[in-house]
Design a protein around this motif. Structure first.
Motif, mmCIF file in Angstrom:
data_model
loop_
_atom_site.group_PDB
_atom_site.id
_atom_site.type_symbol
_atom_site.label_atom_id
_atom_site.label_comp_id
_atom_site.label_asym_id
_atom_site.label_seq_id
_atom_site.Cartn_x
_atom_site.Cartn_y
_atom_site.Cartn_z
ATOM 1 N N TRP A 132 75.395 -31.236 -0.032
ATOM 2 C CA TRP A 132 75.549 -29.922 -0.639
ATOM 3 C C TRP A 132 75.175 -28.874 0.405
ATOM 4 C CZ3 TRP A 132 76.611 -29.016 -6.002
ATOM 5 C CH2 TRP A 132 76.777 -30.192 -6.760
ATOM 6 N N ALA A 133 75.867 -27.730 0.412
ATOM 7 C CA ALA A 133 75.604 -26.730 1.449
ATOM 8 C C ALA A 133 75.849 -25.322 0.935
ATOM 9 C CB ALA A 133 76.485 -26.987 2.670
ATOM 10 N N SER A 134 74.938 -24.412 1.296
ATOM 11 C CA SER A 134 75.123 -23.005 0.951
ATOM 12 C C SER A 134 75.801 -22.268 2.092
ATOM 13 C CB SER A 134 73.772 -22.342 0.640
ATOM 14 O OG SER A 134 73.082 -21.966 1.825
ATOM 15 N N THR A 135 76.580 -21.265 1.727
ATOM 16 C CA THR A 135 77.207 -20.392 2.704
ATOM 17 C C THR A 135 77.268 -18.993 2.107
ATOM 18 O OG1 THR A 135 79.202 -19.983 4.032
ATOM 19 C CG2 THR A 135 79.514 -20.951 1.859
ATOM 20 N N THR A 136 77.526 -18.000 2.935
ATOM 21 C CA THR A 136 77.603 -16.626 2.432
ATOM 22 C C THR A 136 79.041 -16.122 2.353
ATOM 23 O OG1 THR A 136 77.306 -15.735 4.667
ATOM 24 C CG2 THR A 136 75.314 -16.034 3.315
#
Length: 262
Positions: free
Chosen positions: A27-31
């Motif tokens: 899982w990965a966050s990005t803007t």
């Protein structure tokens, strides 16, 4: 293993794909919407979150438990301390909603002062350490099961040192290179995800420290970039950052030990 990446930049995206290809759930966050869709296409469970303006994404469909967290949210020198304090306060709020087995927070060897010395992890003169990076590290170390990796100058793939000096004047050519290749960082983060480490702070730097001028000349030749217009030795500070602690503890053999070969 279920992996969470906060801040999926250039390095973290390489790690995400590497671990996904090894069969892990990532899982990965990005803007940005662009990266959100790119990560999704690569089989990464992505979500959009900006830690500068939000805390925990109440409506995000996220698991609440992870085996490993790679925290790549930067404490950039270009940001004010107020911005960094707000950013890392929001990160801590985010962590209130999940549990994790281990976290690696990516910091920088820029925390050490620019002076003639060899720096290792025992250096603790807080008056000389970067206040912004130190704040971020201490904030994250206040969380359980956290290790800090202080990364050297990061190169490899399409990031070539000579590119930044092509047809320009270089004033730092006499300085020593404290660099590390992205392939080694990905492997060393993977090692941290599955190994028990003895310390909480590690420098992640290639073992060889040639002059930056020699790295520029070698990488320009290898990758086809124009040379600098001139080398003018205005800054000859001999700062060397040692990465021996992590290398020796893991018995790690660098894939790319010499920046001359990057």
């Amino acid at each position: 293993m279920k992996i969470l990446i906060l801040g999926c930049g250039w390095l973290a995206e390489s790690f995400a794909i590497h671990m996904k290809n090894r069969g892990h759930e990532v899982w990965a966050s990005t803007t940005t919407s662009e990266k959100y869709h790119r990560l999704k296409a690569d089989g990464i469970f992505s979500f959009i979150l900006d830690f500068d303006c939000e805390s925990f994404p109440e409506n995000a469909d996220l698991p609440d438990q992870f085996d490993f967290v790679l925290n790549s949210i930067p404490a950039s020198q270009k940001n004010s301390l107020t911005v960094i304090e707000n950013r890392f306060s929001n990160i801590k709020l985010f962590f209130d909603h999940i549990t994790w087995g281990k976290q690696v927070f990516l910091s920088s060897i820029g925390i050490y002062p620019d002076k003639d010395a060899v720096f290792d992890e025992s250096y603790a003169d807080t008056a000389e350490l970067s206040s912004k990076l130190l704040f971020a590290e201490e904030c994250m170390l206040g969380l359980t099961h956290t290790i800090v990796y202080r990364l050297g100058g990061l190169f490899g793939k399409n990031r070539v040192f000579a590119k930044y000096f092509s047809e320009r004047i270089c004033t730092t050519g006499e300085q020593r290179a404290n660099f590390v290749h992205i392939d080694d960082v990905v492997r060393l983060v993977e090692e941290a995800s599955c190994r028990v480490l003895k310390h909480t702070i590690y420098n992640v730097v290639a073992p060889l420290h040639p002059k930056k001028m020699d790295v520029i000349l070698a990488s320009a030749k290898k990758h086809g970039y124009a040379l600098p217009l001139a080398f003018e030795a205005e800054d000859v500070t001999q700062k060397i950052v040692s990465g021996k602690l992590l290398q020796e503890e893991l018995g790690y053999q660098f894939i790319s030990p010499d920046p001359l070969q990057f």
